[in-house]
Write an enzyme that holds these catalytic residues in place. Structure first.
Site, short mmCIF file in Angstrom:
data_model
loop_
_atom_site.label_atom_id
_atom_site.label_comp_id
_atom_site.label_asym_id
_atom_site.label_seq_id
_atom_site.Cartn_x
_atom_site.Cartn_y
_atom_site.Cartn_z
N ASN A 7 -7.27 6.93 -2.15
CA ASN A 7 -5.84 6.93 -1.81
C ASN A 7 -5.46 8.39 -1.57
OD1 ASN A 7 -3.08 6.84 -1.68
ND2 ASN A 7 -2.79 6.25 -3.84
N TRP A 8 -5.28 8.73 -0.29
CA TRP A 8 -5.01 10.14 0.04
C TRP A 8 -3.57 10.55 -0.22
CZ3 TRP A 8 -7.95 12.72 4.67
CH2 TRP A 8 -9.31 12.79 4.33
N LYS A 9 -2.71 9.57 -0.49
CA LYS A 9 -1.28 9.88 -0.71
C LYS A 9 -0.77 10.72 0.47
CE LYS A 9 -2.14 9.31 -5.57
NZ LYS A 9 -1.74 9.51 -6.94
N HIS A 85 1.99 0.56 -5.23
CA HIS A 85 1.46 1.71 -5.97
C HIS A 85 2.55 2.25 -6.91
CE1 HIS A 85 0.15 5.80 -6.82
NE2 HIS A 85 -1.07 5.30 -6.69
N GLU A 87 3.65 5.11 -7.40
CA GLU A 87 4.60 6.06 -6.79
C GLU A 87 5.61 5.33 -5.90
OE1 GLU A 87 1.45 8.63 -5.45
OE2 GLU A 87 1.02 8.98 -7.56
N GLU A 154 -3.72 0.10 -12.47
CA GLU A 154 -3.50 1.54 -12.56
C GLU A 154 -2.49 1.83 -13.67
OE1 GLU A 154 -4.75 3.80 -8.82
OE2 GLU A 154 -2.69 3.19 -8.52
N GLY A 160 -3.08 10.82 -11.95
CA GLY A 160 -2.95 12.25 -11.66
C GLY A 160 -2.79 13.12 -12.89
N SER A 196 -7.12 8.83 -12.54
CA SER A 196 -7.97 9.92 -13.03
C SER A 196 -9.45 9.59 -13.01
CB SER A 196 -7.50 10.37 -14.42
OG SER A 196 -6.16 10.84 -14.35
N GLY A 217 -7.43 8.70 -6.43
CA GLY A 217 -6.46 9.56 -5.77
C GLY A 217 -7.04 10.93 -5.50
P1 PGA Z 1 -5.56 9.84 -9.37
O1 PGA Z 1 -4.64 8.81 -8.56
O2 PGA Z 1 -6.99 9.42 -9.15
O3 PGA Z 1 -5.25 11.18 -8.76
O4 PGA Z 1 -5.16 9.73 -10.80
C1 PGA Z 1 -4.96 7.44 -8.53
C2 PGA Z 1 -3.96 6.70 -7.67
O5 PGA Z 1 -2.79 7.09 -7.65
O6 PGA Z 1 -4.33 5.72 -6.98
#
Ligand code: PGA
Length: 234
Positions: A7-9, A85, A87, A154, A160, A196, A217
């Protein structure tokens, strides 16, 4: 075979994606690799790697300035879309019911939704983790579906943050999700773990029962970080 989804966000450019695809083309693996990237990169030739979006509108078309529909994403050749997600729930107001509406639109347009569920730190501290996960699955996942979907667990407090739940906590969450999906007639749906994930913890996480892969991520942005996750399991 595991599913390893990045997931590149809101990171990277089309050039970064082309380089990643080039780097991944030399990696020997039986795992299914998916990259969920910003909309602007979706029309990129990706070979065996599946491309996906990170969200879609809950509307089909019309006067929704700035939004992108499921049909538009599907027309790029993308096969997947992350829905709900953490976010998007936090910043864009997604709820279980909007997530379900978006997942229905994704499916209707031939996309495979990667539907995310997970608890916040407040919910965890209030002892509500299992309740939030089960209601997340029951309320976010459309019923009566016959095409593939993917679920991602998640824990929102761990995304993150460099934090991960214990193996037992992950196992309990994934068992609950698997049982809930079975109860909903969706036995066998892959359940990814996300938050993470790194090269150093990926193999252990993916050895936990009912963990069908990972949603990554930060560590999916550079091939030096992403490839060790892909090659950590077969
Ligand atoms: P992260 O993000 O691996 O940076 O914790 C995971 C995600 O948001 O899908």
């Amino acid at each position: 075979m595991k599913i390893i989804a990045g997931n590149w966000k809101m990171n990277g450019t089309k050039q970064n994606l082309e380089k990643m695809i080039q780097d991944l083309s030399n990696v020997e693996t039986n795992n299914k690799i998916i990259l969920c990237v910003p909309f602007t990169m979706l029309c990129t030739e990706s070979g065996k790697i599946g491309l996906g979006a990170q969200d879609i509108s809950m509307h089909t078309h019309g006067a929704y300035t700035g939004e992108i529909s499921a049909q538009m994403v599907a027309a790029t050749g993308a096969k997947y879309v992350i829905i709900g997600h953490s976010e998007c729930r936090q910043y864009h107001g997604d709820t279980n019911s909007t997530v379900r509406a978006k997942a229905e639109l994704a499916i209707a347009n031939g996309l495979i939704p990667i539907i995310c569920v997970g608890e916040t730190m407040d919910e965890k501290q209030a002892g509500k983790t299992m309740e939030i996960i089960e209601s997340g699955v029951r309320e976010s996942v459309p019923s009566d579906i016959s095409t593939p979907i993917i679920i991602a667990y998640e824990p929102r407090w761990a995304i993150g943050a460099g934090l991960t739940p214990t193996s037992t906590e992950i196992a309990d969450a994934h068992t609950l999700i698997a049982n809930t999906l079975t109860d909903m007639g969706l036995d066998g749906t892959p359940i990814l773990y996300g938050a993470s994930v790194k090269g150093t913890n990926a193999a252990e996480i993916m050895s936990i029962p009912n963990v069908g892969g990972v949603l990554v991520g930060g560590a999916s942005l550079k091939s030096d970080d992403f490839i060790p996750i892909i090659t950590s399991v077969n």
